[in-house]
Design a protein around this motif. Structure first.
Motif, PDB file in Angstrom:
ATOM      1  N   SER A  44       0.819  -1.203   0.000  1.00 50.38           N
ATOM      2  CA  SER A  44       0.000   0.000   0.000  1.00 50.38           C
ATOM      3  C   SER A  44       0.859   1.261   0.000  1.00 50.38           C
ATOM      4  O   SER A  44       1.810   1.366   0.768  1.00 50.38           O
ATOM      5  N   GLY A  45       0.537   2.173  -0.883  1.00 52.51           N
ATOM      6  CA  GLY A  45       1.239   3.452  -0.940  1.00 52.51           C
ATOM      7  C   GLY A  45       2.556   3.414  -1.682  1.00 52.51           C
ATOM      8  O   GLY A  45       3.306   4.395  -1.676  1.00 52.51           O
ATOM      9  N   GLY A  47       3.055   3.240  -4.948  1.00 51.56           N
ATOM     10  CA  GLY A  47       3.092   4.053  -6.171  1.00 51.56           C
ATOM     11  C   GLY A  47       2.391   3.423  -7.366  1.00 51.56           C
ATOM     12  O   GLY A  47       2.568   3.873  -8.495  1.00 51.56           O
ATOM     13  N   LYS A  48       1.561   2.413  -7.117  1.00 47.33           N
ATOM     14  CA  LYS A  48       0.883   1.702  -8.217  1.00 47.33           C
ATOM     15  C   LYS A  48      -0.043   2.647  -8.993  1.00 47.33           C
ATOM     16  O   LYS A  48       0.005   2.707 -10.217  1.00 47.33           O
ATOM     17  N   SER A  49      -0.886   3.363  -8.245  1.00 47.11           N
ATOM     18  CA  SER A  49      -1.826   4.278  -8.925  1.00 47.11           C
ATOM     19  C   SER A  49      -1.073   5.394  -9.625  1.00 47.11           C
ATOM     20  O   SER A  49      -1.495   5.867 -10.687  1.00 47.11           O
ATOM     21  N   THR A  50       0.046   5.798  -9.050  1.00 47.68           N
ATOM     22  CA  THR A  50       0.834   6.861  -9.674  1.00 47.68           C
ATOM     23  C   THR A  50       1.328   6.403 -11.041  1.00 47.68           C
ATOM     24  O   THR A  50       1.291   7.178 -12.004  1.00 47.68           O
ATOM     25  N   HIS A 198      -4.798  -5.353  -5.358  1.00 41.72           N
ATOM     26  CA  HIS A 198      -4.202  -5.841  -4.113  1.00 41.72           C
ATOM     27  C   HIS A 198      -4.432  -7.340  -3.962  1.00 41.72           C
ATOM     28  O   HIS A 198      -4.033  -7.926  -2.965  1.00 41.72           O
TER      29      HIS A 198
HETATM   30  N1  LIG Z   1      -0.764  14.215  -5.476  1.00 39.94           N
HETATM   31  C1  LIG Z   1       0.090  13.754  -4.566  1.00 39.94           C
HETATM   32  N2  LIG Z   1       0.796  14.593  -3.773  1.00 39.94           N
HETATM   33  C2  LIG Z   1       1.680  14.131  -2.870  1.00 39.94           C
HETATM   34  N3  LIG Z   1       1.954  12.815  -2.667  1.00 39.94           N
HETATM   35  C3  LIG Z   1       1.266  11.940  -3.422  1.00 39.94           C
HETATM   36  C4  LIG Z   1       0.301  12.347  -4.404  1.00 39.94           C
HETATM   37  N4  LIG Z   1      -0.201  11.251  -5.000  1.00 39.94           N
HETATM   38  C5  LIG Z   1       0.407  10.198  -4.410  1.00 39.94           C
HETATM   39  N5  LIG Z   1       1.287  10.612  -3.470  1.00 39.94           N
HETATM   40  C6  LIG Z   1       2.144   9.755  -2.649  1.00 39.94           C
HETATM   41  O1  LIG Z   1       2.856   8.905  -3.531  1.00 39.94           O
HETATM   42  C7  LIG Z   1       2.966   7.604  -2.971  1.00 39.94           C
HETATM   43  C8  LIG Z   1       2.346   6.605  -3.938  1.00 39.94           C
HETATM   44  O2  LIG Z   1       0.941   6.792  -3.964  1.00 39.94           O
HETATM   45  P1  LIG Z   1      -0.019   5.842  -4.811  1.00 39.94           P
HETATM   46  O3  LIG Z   1      -1.413   6.293  -4.576  1.00 39.94           O
HETATM   47  O4  LIG Z   1       0.467   5.776  -6.198  1.00 39.94           O
HETATM   48  O5  LIG Z   1       0.250   4.437  -4.106  1.00 39.94           O
HETATM   49  P2  LIG Z   1      -0.542   3.054  -4.295  1.00 39.94           P
HETATM   50  O6  LIG Z   1       0.496   1.996  -4.342  1.00 39.94           O
HETATM   51  O7  LIG Z   1      -1.474   3.136  -5.436  1.00 39.94           O
HETATM   52  O8  LIG Z   1      -1.328   3.000  -2.928  1.00 39.94           O
HETATM   53  P3  LIG Z   1      -2.591   2.104  -2.482  1.00 39.94           P
HETATM   54  O9  LIG Z   1      -2.204   0.693  -2.723  1.00 39.94           O
HETATM   55  O10 LIG Z   1      -2.732   2.390  -1.032  1.00 39.94           O
HETATM   56  O11 LIG Z   1      -3.762   2.559  -3.306  1.00 39.94           O
HETATM   57  C9  LIG Z   1       2.263   7.655  -1.621  1.00 39.94           C
HETATM   58  O12 LIG Z   1       3.238   7.849  -0.622  1.00 39.94           O
HETATM   59  C10 LIG Z   1       1.345   8.849  -1.741  1.00 39.94           C
HETATM   60  O13 LIG Z   1       1.130   9.431  -0.483  1.00 39.94           O
END
Ligand SMILES: Nc1ncnc2c1ncn2[C@@H]1O[C@H](COP(=O)(O)OP(=O)(O)OP(=O)(O)O)[C@@H](O)[C@H]1O
Length: 299
Positions: A44-45, A47-50, A198
């Motif tokens: 979790s967190g 960066g997948k969605s990023t 997930h």
């Molecule tokens: N717009 C933003 N501004 C600042 N930090 C961000 C932003 N978007 C994402 N982050 C940070 O970048 C990191 C990756 O976020 P992301 O949402 O891509 O993770 P994820 O793997 O998809 O999470 P999850 O599995 O919980 O959905 C996290 O630490 C998040 O807090």
């Protein structure tokens, strides 16, 4: 060797925060072929969605870039449609009208009114929603709303379908139905698909490859697993195969290792309810689940 359809090269993503710049992604490299189904999995967190948002053009990479069909993408475009965990349908429009809105944007001046109607109905049929064209979102279930969201994305004829935890908010049976629909659609249309999930079982069932990301900050591609299971996949037959269990074990091994547990502590058929550390918080969270979806194929 197949032609590369979508390519991420040296992608960094830095976010400005009150405490300075935060590097979410560092040097993400990925090559995806046309028609491939690729899942992204990681804590979790991480960066997948990023990654998906950078491909969608919703975020612009701070370094590196994304090439689709030989052209750099930096802004959103209809050739990359996204489906989110929450359907994001407009509540005052019917299912038909929600899809129509997207179709009009793409095909205005290219399709006649009756061709557009046919196209919308065709896409609603693909997701088995032709019976609910006139229902508004508050009159249909969560799974049905997700189906309409997928129909809306497909109706844009995207080259790449980006799915961000598309089934995450659904109950196990509905999720299984939708997974089967997505497998059917991909077999029919051959879209390139990228899905954040997930759910380890979901990733193995649906994917040609699973991209496993390292923990953030500065997350990157850790390992890539090829899922060499024959298509079409029947969830019951697949779940009994050695290859399926091997893939599942490999993903769990990766996630466990990132969590600090040793690989040798894992068994092939270990059941897991939660395994992960939130990579941004470094604290255990209930997140990764062995899928609780029914093992039998649902029609
Ligand atoms: N717009 C933003 N501004 C600042 N930090 C961000 C932003 N978007 C994402 N982050 C940070 O970048 C990191 C990756 O976020 P992301 O949402 O891509 O993770 P994820 O793997 O998809 O999470 P999850 O599995 O919980 O959905 C996290 O630490 C998040 O807090």
């Amino acid at each position: 060797m197949e032609k590369i359809h979508l390519e991420l090269t040296g992608v960094n993503m830095d976010f400005p925060t009150p405490n300075g710049s935060f590097r979410a992604l560092e040097n993400v490299n990925l090559k995806i072929q046309k028609g491939e189904f690729v899942s992204i999995i990681g804590h979790s967190g991480c960066g997948k969605s990023t990654v998906l948002n950078v491909i969608a053009g919703l975020y612009q990479a701070t370094a590196g870039g994304v090439i689709l069909n030989g052209k750099e993408v930096t802004v959103p475009g209809p050739e990359r449609a996204m489906v989110f965990q929450n359907h994001s349908l407009l509540p005052w429009l019917t299912a038909y009208e929600n899809v129509e809105l997207a179709v009009k944007t793409i095909f205005k001046g290219k399709k006649s009114k009756s061709e557009m109607r046919e196209w919308i109905e065709h896409n609603m049929q693909l997701v088995h929603m032709e019976h609910a064209l006139d229902k508004r979102p508050d009159e249909i279930s969560g799974g049905m709303k997700q189906r309409v969201g997928i129909a809306r994305a497909l109706a844009m004829e995207p080259e790449v379908l980006l799915l961000d935890e598309p089934f995450g908010a659904l109950d196990a049976l509905t999720r299984a139905h939708l997974q089967d629909s997505v497998m059917e659609i991909q077999a029919d249309l051959g879209n390139t698909m990228m899905m954040v999930t997930h759910d380890v079982d979901e990733a193995v069932l649906l994917s040609d490859r699973i991209v496993m990301m390292t923990n953030g900050p500065a997350a990157t591609v850790g390992e890539i697993l090829e899922v060499n299971l024959p298509q079409p996949r029947d969830r019951i037959k697949v779940s009994e195969s050695t290859q399926y269990n091997h893939c599942r074990h490999e993903v769990l091994r990766f996630l466990y290792e990132r969590h600090g547990k040793k690989a040798e502590e894992l068994t092939e058929d270990e059941t897991i309810d939660e395994t992960v550390v939130d990579s941004s918080e470094k604290s255990p969270v209930v997140d990764f689940k062995e899928s609780q979806q029914p093992k039998n194929k649902v029609a």
